[in-house]
Design an enzyme around this catalytic site. Structure first.
Site, short mmCIF file in Angstrom:
data_model
loop_
_atom_site.label_atom_id
_atom_site.label_comp_id
_atom_site.label_asym_id
_atom_site.label_seq_id
_atom_site.Cartn_x
_atom_site.Cartn_y
_atom_site.Cartn_z
N HIS A 5 0.95 -1.11 -0.12
CA HIS A 5 0.00 0.12 0.03
C HIS A 5 0.89 1.46 0.07
CE1 HIS A 5 -3.62 -2.52 0.79
NE2 HIS A 5 -2.74 -3.04 1.95
O1 RIB Z 1 -5.12 0.01 4.75
C1 RIB Z 1 -3.54 0.22 4.73
C2 RIB Z 1 -3.09 1.03 5.68
O2 RIB Z 1 -3.10 0.82 6.82
C3 RIB Z 1 -1.51 1.06 5.10
O3 RIB Z 1 -0.91 2.41 5.62
C4 RIB Z 1 -0.88 0.20 6.19
O4 RIB Z 1 0.36 0.73 6.76
C5 RIB Z 1 -1.97 0.82 7.41
O5 RIB Z 1 -1.35 1.93 8.02
#
Ligand code: RIB
Ligand code: CA
Length: 310
Positions: free
Chosen positions: A237
């Site tokens: 992500h």
């Molecule tokens: O949903 C994914 C996000 O939530 C990413 O930033 C992961 O590190 C968590 O913080």
């Protein structure tokens, strides 16, 4: 003067945050790293940011930020990132303490001292909301607020809400109403950029510590994402938000009106994207829809391969 974008990375390391730090160190001018309570408590997210700084041997200040959301109770994701947030990597604790515990003040001051910075939050938006409360003019001084969070098609914490937005929905609501130049790099985008065992093997083949640590993080990410998406891989992500700034050609986005649901019984933390075309409300955000996933993965692996080895 390099033409690399100058950014403040606001993060909650966090497995994918750690890969985002490596990616940002390679492809941007990292003005500062600020930390926030999110995946794990802020004492751990800060310690992890310091551990990654030491691993990379980079000279960037790390400033500790909010220890809790602006209204809600702290909400963590240890089951996704490990008890202290960096999976099971063998990384010593940093010798140095954070450069300050005033991340919010640092964000205000840095954006006063230099126009055109990119704020790249990849955790809950608590620090960003508090900075905008302290100085709403930030919205007009930054080049962008390019955030990993939310999405245009469902969540991961609930069917409606993504973790970063859900964990501090009030902060996210304030940020989305701030008038800042937002780009939302949400789950609908980040789930296109997935890393699997082959990427971990590539990292191990680099033959250095950063590669070995990244391999462990990727393997852990795959292991905890056995359900969602494609089995045997895990979405990466947070680096997507960094690449949306450093390599904007990698992410296609469109202007949309987005609101954050704060009160919904089943929908708290949802980023509701207005996709009604001509009927839509005035856009307040760019929404990322399509990734050049192959190029994104190449850039992430290149950042790991070329990381400074200290
Ligand atoms: O949903 C994914 C996000 O939530 C990413 O930033 C992961 O590190 C968590 O913080
Ligand atoms: Ca994160």
């Amino acid at each position: 003067m390099t033409d690399r974008p100058r950014i403040i990375l606001d993060c909650d390391p966090g497995v994918d945050d750690a890969i985002a730090i490596i990616t940002a160190a390679r492809w941007t001018d990292l003005v500062a790293i600020t930390t926030v309570s999110g995946n794990v408590g802020v004492e751990h997210t800060t310690a992890n940011a310091l551990r990654m700084r030491d691993l990379l041997g980079i000279d960037v200040p790390v400033h500790q930020g909010a220890a809790r959301p602006i209204v809600a109770e702290p909400f963590h994701a240890r089951h996704v990132h490990g008890m202290t947030g960096l999976a099971d990597v063998d990384l010593p604790l940093a010798d140095l303490a954070p450069d300050s515990e005033d991340a919010v003040e640092v964000i205000v001051e840095a954006t006063l001292a230099e126009e055109g910075l990119h704020l790249v939050p990849v955790g809950p938006l608590t620090n960003i909301a508090l900075a905008l409360r302290a100085d709403p003019g930030i919205a007009n001084r930054v080049a962008s607020v390019t955030l990993m969070g939310g999405g245009a098609s469902g969540g991961n914490v609930t069917p409606a809400a993504e973790f970063n937005i859900y964990a501090d929905a009030e902060a996210a609501d304030e940020v989305f109403r701030s008038g800042a130049p937002l780009t939302m790099v949400g789950l609908n985008l980040t789930h296109q950029v997935r890393m699997d065992a082959s990427h971990a093997d590539s990292c191990r083949s680099f033959g250095h510590r950063v590669g070995d640590v990244a391999a462990k993080l990727i393997d852990f990410n795959v292991s905890v994402h056995r359900g969602g998406g494609l089995p045997g891989s895990g979405a990466m992500h947070d680096p997507c938000a960094v690449l949306a700034v450093s390599h904007p050609e990698v992410v296609r986005s469109e202007p949309r009106h987005v609101v954050v649901e704060v009160d919904g019984t089943h929908t708290r933390g949802q980023t509701l994207v207005d996709e009604r075309g001509p009927m839509s409300r005035e856009p307040n955000c760019r929404v990322a829809y399509e990734a050049d996933a192959g190029r994104a993965l190449e850039l992430i692996l290149q950042a790991i391969r070329e990381a400074p080895v200290c």
